[in-house]
Scaffold this active site. Structure first.
Site, mmCIF file in Angstrom:
data_model
loop_
_atom_site.group_PDB
_atom_site.id
_atom_site.type_symbol
_atom_site.label_atom_id
_atom_site.label_comp_id
_atom_site.label_asym_id
_atom_site.label_seq_id
_atom_site.Cartn_x
_atom_site.Cartn_y
_atom_site.Cartn_z
ATOM 1 N N LYS A 121 0.926 -1.030 0.003
ATOM 2 C CA LYS A 121 -0.081 -0.055 -0.038
ATOM 3 C C LYS A 121 1.002 1.423 0.026
ATOM 4 C CE LYS A 121 -4.079 1.996 0.164
ATOM 5 N NZ LYS A 121 -5.039 1.790 -0.819
ATOM 6 N N ASP A 163 -2.370 -12.384 5.549
ATOM 7 C CA ASP A 163 -3.358 -13.082 6.229
ATOM 8 C C ASP A 163 -4.652 -12.698 5.655
ATOM 9 O OD1 ASP A 163 -4.479 -14.218 8.402
ATOM 10 O OD2 ASP A 163 -5.011 -12.038 9.305
HETATM 11 C C1 IPM Z 1 -3.295 -17.162 10.748
HETATM 12 C C2 IPM Z 1 -4.091 -16.688 11.664
HETATM 13 C C3 IPM Z 1 -3.117 -15.838 12.520
HETATM 14 C C4 IPM Z 1 -2.698 -14.551 12.010
HETATM 15 C C5 IPM Z 1 -3.885 -15.595 13.831
HETATM 16 C C6 IPM Z 1 -4.519 -16.565 14.688
HETATM 17 C C7 IPM Z 1 -2.739 -14.821 14.826
HETATM 18 O O1 IPM Z 1 -5.108 -15.886 11.048
HETATM 19 O O2 IPM Z 1 -2.471 -17.941 10.985
HETATM 20 O O3 IPM Z 1 -3.581 -16.862 9.400
HETATM 21 O O4 IPM Z 1 -3.172 -13.673 11.944
HETATM 22 O O5 IPM Z 1 -1.408 -14.720 11.297
HETATM 23 MN MN MN Z 2 -5.494 -15.781 9.047
#
Ligand code: IPM
Ligand code: MN
Ligand code: NAD
Length: 352
Positions: free
Chosen positions: A186, A242
């Site tokens: 971004k 994510d």
């Molecule tokens: C993932 C999960 C994790 C992240 C969380 C549970 C901390 O969403 O492994 O994708 O955000 O990395």
């Molecule tokens: Mn995740």
């Protein structure tokens, strides 16, 4: 070879049990499985989501097979005691900075995608997500402003070496695939992203055979549903990776299908030390109901066999068994069918 099995919370134990059955069916010689507690389960017994004995089990293993952590009954705990700190702590403590999240449509499953089948058919991409930095690990807190209002804050940052090392991982991955790399950031708004983009461009000089493009994350999210077939390797930061990987899972058909590997610098006798887990969470809404799809966990096991144990042949056998089960029409509730977790595991085992 020692594998630490960390099943965790919610559907974590259910899906991990099926992956362990597949592993046992392979009857590998000289393999030791060590169970260790993580997440809410560990908090309830040890008062901490990532107890020292679990970290020790991780450090003394060649690989970790991880289920999921997260328990709504723990959501009000102070942050350092919440189940999610287990996975964040393992990634960080063990230096597992490179998260590989492949997304590929299985033949016969095109109709299960949230996209039209002719669009879904072309999906074969790899998200390389940075896992040790970004807004996840910056200073954070809540405070009172002078006028009494509450404010929450989280610092987003990347140091150049953190960007450089994940960029190298992504370029090398692209070299082993279709030689196209999309860096997602971004940079039109964030200084963190501008540095990210500058460093990725510098690293690109070492990989003249890879075609590099840059996309802003909002456009990338749109392109991922418009034409996901355009992507080969996507490299991005912790937060964007994510989000985009959960989105990619529904392009493939279900979050119960996407596996991941988290790798760092440490080597084992036959490959890289790594942590392997489905991209999904503990799914409290379906936990204990025999409704979770274990395919993502089983495919994570395949990645473990490939990257940490150097067993490419076995990894392919497991992946082929999953693909055949899906191709034969075996479906859990997430894909519009009625097979339960155990039956899905059985279907993979039969084909193995
Ligand atoms: C993932 C999960 C994790 C992240 C969380 C549970 C901390 O969403 O492994 O994708 O955000 O990395
Ligand atoms: Mn995740
Ligand atoms: P989630 O991934 O657990 O679930 C999202 C939705 O997908 C739910 O409706 C769930 O039923 C469904 N789903 C997930 N996995 C499935 C599977 N294998 N088969 C069928 N359906 C499946 O995400 P969430 O609900 O946002 O989070 C629940 C908890 O999990 C939270 O505590 C969160 O922090 C945690 N979490 C942990 C990890 C991890 O351990 N790496 C990853 C993501 C979320």
């Amino acid at each position: 070879m020692r594998i630490a099995v960390m099943a965790g919370d919610g559907i974590g134990p259910e899906v991990t049990a099926e992956a362990v059955r597949v592993l046992e069916a392979l009857a590998l010689p000289e393999l030791e499985l060590v169970e260790a507690e993580v997440g809410g389960a560990a908090y309830k017994r040890h008062g901490h989501p990532l107890p020292e004995v679990t970290l020790e089990a991780a450090r003394s293993s060649d690989a970790i097979l991880f289920g999921a952590v997260g328990d709504p009954s723990c959501d009000a705990l102070e942050r350092r005691l919440r189940p999610e700190q287990a996975i964040l702590g393992l990634r960080r403590e063990l230096g597992l900075f490179a998260n590989l999240r492949p997304a590929k449509v299985f033949p016969g499953l095109e109709g299960a995608s949230a996209l039209r089948p002719e669009i879904a058919r072309a999906i074969d991409l790899l998200i390389v997500r940075e896992l040790n930095g970004d807004v996840y690990f910056g200073d954070k807190g809540t405070r009172r402003l002078d006028d009494g209002r509450r404010q929450g804050w989280d610092l987003m940052s990347y140091a150049e070496d953190e960007v450089r090392r994940i960029a190298h991982v992504a370029f090398r991955a692209a070299q082993g695939r279709r030689r196209r790399l999309t860096s997602v950031d971004k940079a039109n708004v964030l200084e963190t992203s501008q540095l990210w983009r500058d460093v990725v461009c510098e690293v690109a000089a070492d990989y003249p055979d890879v075609a590099l493009e840059h996309l802003y994350v909002d456009n990338a999210a749109m392109q991922l549903v418009r034409d996901p077939g355009q992507f080969d390797v996507i490299v991005t930061g912790n937060l964007f990776g994510d989000i985009l990987s959960d989105q990619a899972s529904m392009c493939v058909g279900s979050i119960g299908l996407l596996a991941s590997a988290a790798l760092g610098e440490r080597r084992t006798a036959h490959g890289a030390f790594g942590l392997y887990e489905p991209i999904h969470g503990s799914a409290p809404d379906i936990a204990g109901q025999n409704r979770a799809n274990p395919m993502a966990a089983i495919l994570s096991l395949a990645m473990l066999l490939r990257h940490s144990l150097g067993l490419e042949g076995e990894a392919r056998r497991v992946e082929a068994a999953v693909a055949r089960a899906l191709g034969d029409g075996v479906r859990g509730a997430d894909l519009g069918g009625s097979a339960g977790t155990r039956a899905l595991g059985d279907a993979v085992l039969e084909r193995l």
